[in-house]
Design a protein around this motif. Sequence first.
Motif, mmCIF file in Angstrom:
data_model
loop_
_atom_site.group_PDB
_atom_site.id
_atom_site.type_symbol
_atom_site.label_atom_id
_atom_site.label_comp_id
_atom_site.label_asym_id
_atom_site.label_seq_id
_atom_site.Cartn_x
_atom_site.Cartn_y
_atom_site.Cartn_z
ATOM 1 N N UNK A 38 0.828 -1.211 0.000
ATOM 2 C CA UNK A 38 0.000 0.000 0.000
ATOM 3 C C UNK A 38 0.870 1.272 0.000
ATOM 4 N N UNK A 39 1.950 1.190 0.804
ATOM 5 C CA UNK A 39 2.847 2.358 0.842
ATOM 6 C C UNK A 39 3.482 2.612 -0.508
ATOM 7 N N UNK A 40 3.864 1.530 -1.191
ATOM 8 C CA UNK A 40 4.472 1.669 -2.511
ATOM 9 C C UNK A 40 3.482 2.282 -3.501
ATOM 10 N N UNK A 41 2.212 1.875 -3.423
ATOM 11 C CA UNK A 41 1.199 2.450 -4.303
ATOM 12 C C UNK A 41 1.021 3.957 -4.024
ATOM 13 N N UNK A 89 3.907 5.779 -5.492
ATOM 14 C CA UNK A 89 3.779 5.892 -6.949
ATOM 15 C C UNK A 89 2.810 7.008 -7.331
ATOM 16 N N UNK A 90 1.701 7.075 -6.567
ATOM 17 C CA UNK A 90 0.735 8.153 -6.819
ATOM 18 C C UNK A 90 1.355 9.524 -6.566
ATOM 19 N N UNK A 91 2.131 9.626 -5.481
ATOM 20 C CA UNK A 91 2.822 10.896 -5.185
ATOM 21 C C UNK A 91 3.802 11.255 -6.294
ATOM 22 N N UNK A 92 4.515 10.240 -6.791
ATOM 23 C CA UNK A 92 5.489 10.480 -7.851
ATOM 24 C C UNK A 92 4.803 11.030 -9.111
ATOM 25 N N UNK A 93 3.653 10.422 -9.469
ATOM 26 C CA UNK A 93 2.945 10.908 -10.661
ATOM 27 C C UNK A 93 2.426 12.327 -10.446
ATOM 28 N N UNK A 121 12.162 -2.549 0.034
ATOM 29 C CA UNK A 121 11.538 -2.923 1.313
ATOM 30 C C UNK A 121 10.541 -4.066 1.101
ATOM 31 N N UNK A 122 9.787 -3.999 -0.015
ATOM 32 C CA UNK A 122 8.818 -5.059 -0.293
ATOM 33 C C UNK A 122 9.511 -6.412 -0.481
ATOM 34 N N UNK A 123 10.620 -6.365 -1.201
ATOM 35 C CA UNK A 123 11.362 -7.616 -1.407
ATOM 36 C C UNK A 123 11.891 -8.145 -0.080
#
Length: 569
Positions: free
Chosen positions: A313-316, A319-323, A517-519
């Motif tokens: 969820x944090x990664x998503x 990604x939204x912040x990056x876009x 971190x996910x890995x």
Amino acid sequence: MKDQNRLTLKLGTIIMGILLFCILVISLSMYRTNYNEIKKTAGIELYGCANITTALVDPTEIEKILAGDSTLSAKLGDDIGWTIEHKHIFEGQYIIDPNGIVLAVDENVSKQGISVGDQFAIDAKAIQDLLETKSPTYSDVYTFAGMKRLTGYAPIFKDHDPNNEVIAISAIDFEASILHERTWQMVKGSLLFSILPILLLGGTTIYLIKRATDPLNKIIVYARKVADGDLTGGELDLQQKDEIGQLSTDLNQLVFHFRDVLGQVSNNSEEVAQASLLLTAGTEEIVKSAEQNSIDLQKVQTSSQFQVEIVQKTNETLNDISSRTQEISARAQSLTEESVQTLEQSENGDQTLQKAILQMGLMNDRMEELTDSMAVLSKKSEQIDQILTVITMISDQTNLLALNAAIEASRAGEHGKGFAVVAAEIRKLAEQSAQSAQQIGILIHEIQEDTKNVASVTTESVEGVKLGTEMIESGGQAFKGIRQSISTVTTEISDMYNEFTQINGSVQQIVDGMKSVEEKAHENRNSTNEIANNTEEQTAAIEEIAALMETMQSMTENLQDKVKNFKLT
């Protein structure tokens, strides 16, 4: 409106003051000119009558009186008394020697307390001219025996021969105070009719000045509102095709682009603020999760799946912040380009103002050349007036010579009739010449007055052009202030674009880190030591995110504060 009325009042006061001063100068000049003409006419009449009287005087009697025979003075006084009886405007007639010693007086001069042998006041310059030219002349106004006098002098020659020496002078006095009364009667009507057109001209000039300054005042008020940050006003609508109309059009276009740029900056800053709030909330959740992971290391295996879900969820979110940061960066770049275009347009408007100032300077030079030409024309008119004065004097002398010739012809009797006819014709020609010279003189004086009026109006127009130049320069200063403000905003937008670019890079680094971190979270299922290491890395990354979010929040608040200084709606 108050400033406009104040400017019109100042200009009106200056113009009316100049006009009143011109009226005073014209009145004094008119009075002086008429006074001199009346004095000249009276003087010519005085020495003309004095010259006629010399025909009644026997030069031998004058020579006897000069030799000491005073018994002939009374008889000579009675002989010359007929002049005052026929010309009651004269105050008295008398005969003096070239040094001013009285040789004979009529009854009126005797009543004034002047006797034979007294020293009479004389105009030394006029007497000197009479002795040198052997022609009649008149004095300037002087006071003697309690009376202001104007005296006409006529030479008495030995044996009545103009080629002989002057042995005495025939003099007739005139009450000089009457000159002022007659002068005032002549000029009071003309003065009234000259004042009315000047006052009407002053009112018309004030109206035209007010009408010309209205567009500039509207531009100044509009530019002042924009400089104070108020962009809520409508567009300027001056309906003019000159430089002022072009200035209003450029100013409207500048404000339009400026309002659009600030609106976009305001909207983007709000989006950035919302995104920073979301990031802050997400980082707080991550911090809580990291603390919980540190406490529950013994339960890693049972909660590792839950941790993986949180990292996803944090990664998503990242990604939204990056876009979003990429979109904000693109908008900031667009704002930078538009602000540069707006700055170029403001520079074009400033160049237009400079051209208008240059054109006003050229107009001022042309008006000054016109003033110089009017001065040259006035000098030439004065030279023509001097020539007419010489012609008038020649005509007067011819008239007097004709009169003397008529007297001599009457003495000659039958033998002088032909000579009398010739003298009469010469006199008529002299009178016609004098009338023509007088008419030309009147036309020349009218041309001089018109020349002075045109020179006065030209001087006022020069002052008006100078004032218009100063107003345009004032508008140019306001325009420069607007251009500086736009340049400042452009610089700040460019800085904001650079900061967004850095933030985007940092967020991308965070995304890459979160993938790691996910890995690591998947690997934590097999090793608690790996879970502990990954947790420390996650905590460090979250701290960096929090620091970046605080920086971005501070930047957005600063940008919003600056945008709030402008009123857009």
